[in-house]
Design an enzyme around this catalytic site. Sequence first.
Site, PDB file in Angstrom:
ATOM      1  N   GLU A 173     -15.505  -8.490  -2.708  1.00 16.30           N
ATOM      2  CA  GLU A 173     -14.845  -8.691  -4.003  1.00 16.30           C
ATOM      3  C   GLU A 173     -15.527  -9.818  -4.788  1.00 16.30           C
ATOM      4  OE1 GLU A 173     -10.570  -8.858  -3.777  1.00 16.30           O
ATOM      5  OE2 GLU A 173     -10.444  -6.838  -2.951  1.00 16.30           O
ATOM      6  N   GLU A 296     -11.138  -1.011   1.425  1.00 12.86           N
ATOM      7  CA  GLU A 296      -9.761  -1.511   1.297  1.00 12.86           C
ATOM      8  C   GLU A 296      -8.956  -0.485   0.520  1.00 12.86           C
ATOM      9  OE1 GLU A 296      -9.041  -5.570   0.096  1.00 12.86           O
ATOM     10  OE2 GLU A 296     -10.890  -6.289   1.059  1.00 12.86           O
TER      11      GLU A 296
END
Length: 493
Positions: A173, A296
């Site tokens: 991220e 995810e």
Amino acid sequence: MTQISVQSGATAGRINRNIYGHFAEHLGRCIYEGIWVGKASPIPHTNGIRNDVVKALKQLNIPVLRWPGGCFADEYHWKDGVGPADNRPRMVNTHWGGTVENNHFGTHEFMELCAQLGTEPYINGNVGSGTVYEMQQWVEYLTFDGESPMSNWRREHGRAEPWRVKYFGVGNESWGCGGNMRPEYYADEFRRYATYVRNYGDNRIYKIACGASEWDYNWTEVLMREAARHMDGLSLHYYTLPTGVWKDKGSATKFDATAWFETLRRTLLMDELLTKHSAIMDKYDPAKRVGLIVDEWGTWYNVEPGTNPGFLYQQNSLRDALVAGVNLNIFHQHCDRVQMANIAQTVNVLQAMILTEGDRMVLTPTYHVFEMYKVHQDAELVPVQLESPEYTLGAVSIPQLSVSASRNAEGKLHISLCNLHHAESAAVRLSLESCAANVPVSGRVLTHESLNAHNTFADPETVKPAEFTSFEWNSGELAATLPPASVVVLTLE
């Protein structure tokens, strides 16, 4: 009666078993208490890793496990987690609750966990607060078999032979908690860091670049344009939020039919995301060499009342079972590009497989879907033609059914069907091309009369699979009736 055509004599690609991957972050009680209890714990364990959790997870045939994060990965410095446990420095987990960790679960312990589970490790390196040198040394420590400072240090810590590490993520991220970078900047950083994620001996690393969040198609465009030739995989993150907003995501167990419907509607958006991100990847990689890695995914609700808001502990209901089944069916359909997916997370966090409390353990409805669906791992995708009836609530409609089929190495045909409707059963007729009529059929179903049914430590088997028998051969076709809010897997010998 809904007609489903299963082209059982054809194939449409292989369902990579890594689609059934998992994710274990240093977050809340996932690692500490959920997996690691320590070598002095009265809870039965093997080298500090609790036996009941390992036994349960082994039933899922977990193919790959991602660690140590997540946001935690970009504040984790691996050298703090090796060597004598009492000498390891403590650290503050700034992302998740501000807790202080003792670093007793580190590289050796994670690799031991993977060995106990029989799973491939997927290690996520620190780009956000780490250095190129730190990442290069970690790979050397893990995989180099010659004489070097890091391999010798590994031997000093009790591991003579190098480990096999196939999957390595270069940052996490990076558009957010991993550094708040622009895609152009991260693309250059990925190229630099990935250069030093080296292959030692015959160990070959599959390098995974940080990809987009949800609908950020520009991130995918930039990464593929600037760095595709340096990567093997590109990640994608998408969580199902019933409300669609982060501030108040709704309860895991206290919800009505509208929240049920909206959760599944948002889950189905995964198909759109995979289609559009894949189309961008196809522009730069028409041979589909680079895998799309959904590392995810899952539901995200408000935490359970009275628990630490930074621990992301939530219950897991029949609704989550449908979310799992639908997502897995979608991943199957995109198996030409999707080569791995890692549900968040394995124990005690978000859409977990397992919940623990002291020495007690409970399996969630999501766990049972993964156990039922494991028959699809590494199987050949079988094309299915379905025109699903609509499931309408108010002015909005979604498909009522989600279906996928595959044939395994033994020739068995498995068909997974999800009836998303909260109140209506679904009558289906399966036309099985190139399949002999009246072959033996068996089935399993996961459902409950209550939409919010869930397993607790007091009642751990409220939601569990049962034999499914609501089918019959009729004029060469298989007719079945799916209960409302159900996940069904049929096996044809």
